[in-house]
Design a protein around this motif. Structure first.
Motif, short mmCIF file in Angstrom:
data_model
loop_
_atom_site.label_atom_id
_atom_site.label_comp_id
_atom_site.label_asym_id
_atom_site.label_seq_id
_atom_site.Cartn_x
_atom_site.Cartn_y
_atom_site.Cartn_z
N SER A 86 8.92 28.73 44.60
CA SER A 86 10.29 28.51 44.14
C SER A 86 10.34 27.15 43.46
N PHE A 87 11.06 27.09 42.35
CA PHE A 87 11.12 25.85 41.58
C PHE A 87 12.45 25.77 40.83
N ASP A 88 12.82 24.55 40.50
CA ASP A 88 14.03 24.30 39.72
C ASP A 88 13.64 24.19 38.25
N PRO A 89 14.25 24.98 37.37
CA PRO A 89 13.92 24.92 35.94
C PRO A 89 14.20 23.54 35.36
N VAL A 90 13.42 23.18 34.37
CA VAL A 90 13.60 21.89 33.71
C VAL A 90 14.98 21.78 33.09
N GLU A 91 15.44 22.89 32.50
CA GLU A 91 16.74 22.87 31.84
C GLU A 91 17.91 22.94 32.81
N GLY A 92 17.62 23.01 34.10
CA GLY A 92 18.68 23.08 35.10
C GLY A 92 19.05 24.52 35.42
N GLY A 93 20.02 24.68 36.29
CA GLY A 93 20.46 26.01 36.67
C GLY A 93 19.95 26.38 38.06
N VAL A 94 20.00 27.68 38.36
CA VAL A 94 19.63 28.15 39.69
C VAL A 94 18.12 28.08 39.90
N THR A 95 17.73 27.97 41.14
CA THR A 95 16.32 27.94 41.50
C THR A 95 15.66 29.29 41.22
N HIS A 96 14.46 29.26 40.65
CA HIS A 96 13.71 30.48 40.35
C HIS A 96 12.62 30.69 41.41
N THR A 97 12.30 31.95 41.65
CA THR A 97 11.18 32.31 42.52
C THR A 97 10.28 33.26 41.76
N HIS A 98 9.11 32.75 41.32
CA HIS A 98 8.18 33.54 40.52
C HIS A 98 6.77 33.35 41.05
N ARG A 99 5.86 34.18 40.53
CA ARG A 99 4.46 34.11 40.95
C ARG A 99 3.67 33.21 40.01
N VAL A 100 2.72 32.49 40.57
CA VAL A 100 1.84 31.63 39.77
C VAL A 100 0.89 32.53 38.99
N SER A 101 0.96 32.45 37.67
CA SER A 101 0.15 33.31 36.82
C SER A 101 -1.17 32.66 36.41
N ARG A 102 -1.14 31.35 36.22
CA ARG A 102 -2.38 30.64 35.88
C ARG A 102 -2.20 29.15 36.10
N ILE A 103 -3.32 28.48 36.31
CA ILE A 103 -3.33 27.03 36.47
C ILE A 103 -4.34 26.48 35.48
N THR A 104 -3.86 25.68 34.55
CA THR A 104 -4.71 25.14 33.49
C THR A 104 -4.60 23.62 33.47
#
Length: 284
Positions: A86-104
């Motif tokens: 779960s993370f807060d978008p840079v542009e603000g707004g509600v907290t998102h809960t998504h899956r980590v797709s890649r780490i670069t």
């Protein structure tokens, strides 16, 4: 006063007292559950945990709408591909809960399971809320219904305090059932669906839909084209029944197995079962 009259009065007094004792036990049990729940919630919060409601279908069947996700604080170094965060978008707004797709190069990118593309911005360390450690299916709907259920149940209890003992419990059971129905009408947690995309081509429209309710459903267009979906599942309707705006009108109905219908019927019979049990106690 005869002995027979005295016996009748004693029986009547017993019959009136029994429902009161049952109510006291019920209230004590409910109170104990609420206190235990409050202790668990405060303990989780005190140790840095958070609870978040899933309000959009982006995670599909992994975390359908109405899921309550529990997160624990973590760092970007501890995050791995495939984790749900779960993370807060840079542009603000509600907290998102998504899956980590890649780490670069130490940068974490995320994506909803049913989304077509990754989220536009990587997750920065100061926007990371935590890693999801538990997903409680449907519990977010229950939490959201509390502002309706608790005041409603309290109002029913107060309004029935002055009713006769004979009808008090049955009236309360009916009132509590009405309150539950009101919460269902407000939140619509059982049978629902959302349209994700519509694409028109050669006189046909492909509508991508996702189930956002708790029960299995059938989404069907006016021509009988349908898709059977479970909570969070995505399906497609290839329809020739689109309107002038390119939208496909469809109906959403419960489409459940015998097991699901049995469970729903059992839940609907709970007030009846309670009234039978309490009625037997008053007859003793």
């Amino acid at each position: 006063m005869t002995d027979q009259q005295r016996r009748r009065e004693r029986r009547g007094a017993k019959h009136r007292a029994a429902p009161s004792r049952a109510v006291v036990r019920l209230l004590a049990a409910v109170g104990a559950v609420l206190v235990l729940g409050l202790v668990l919630v405060l303990s989780w919060r005190a140790t840095g945990g958070r609870w978040l409601s899933v309000d959009s279908p982006s995670m599909g069947q992994a975390a359908p709408v109405g899921t309550l996700v529990l997160t624990r604080p973590t760092t970007l170094d501890e995050v791995r591909v495939g984790d749900i965060i779960s993370f807060d978008p840079v542009e603000g707004g509600v907290t998102h809960t998504h899956r980590v797709s890649r780490i670069t190069d130490g940068v974490v990118f995320t994506k909803g399971d049913i989304n077509g593309a990754e989220d536009p911005r990587p997750v920065a360390a100061d926007h990371l809320v935590g890693k999801v450690v538990a997903r409680l299916w449907g519990v977010a709907y229950l939490v959201k219904s509390l502002p309706v259920l608790l005041p409603g149940a309290g109002l029913v209890w107060l309004l029935t305090r002055w009713s006769t003992p004979r009808w008090r419990m049955s009236t309360r059971l009916v009132g509590y059932s009405v309150v539950v129905c009101a919460a269902i009408l407000v939140l619509r947690p059982l049978v629902n669906a959302a349209v994700l995309t519509t694409i028109g081509e050669a006189g046909l429209t492909t509508a991508t839909v996702v189930a956002t309710g708790l029960l299995p459903i059938r989404v069907q267009d006016p021509d009988g084209v349908f898709a059977d979906l479970h909570a969070g599942q995505v399906g497609e309707l290839v329809s020739a029944a689109a309107n002038a705006d390119g939208q496909v009108p469809f109906t959403v109905d419960a489409h459940m197995s015998v097991l699901w219908w049995t469970v729903c019927l059992a839940l609907c019979c709970v007030p009846l079962a309670v009234s039978v049990v309490l009625g037997r106690r008053t007859e003793r």
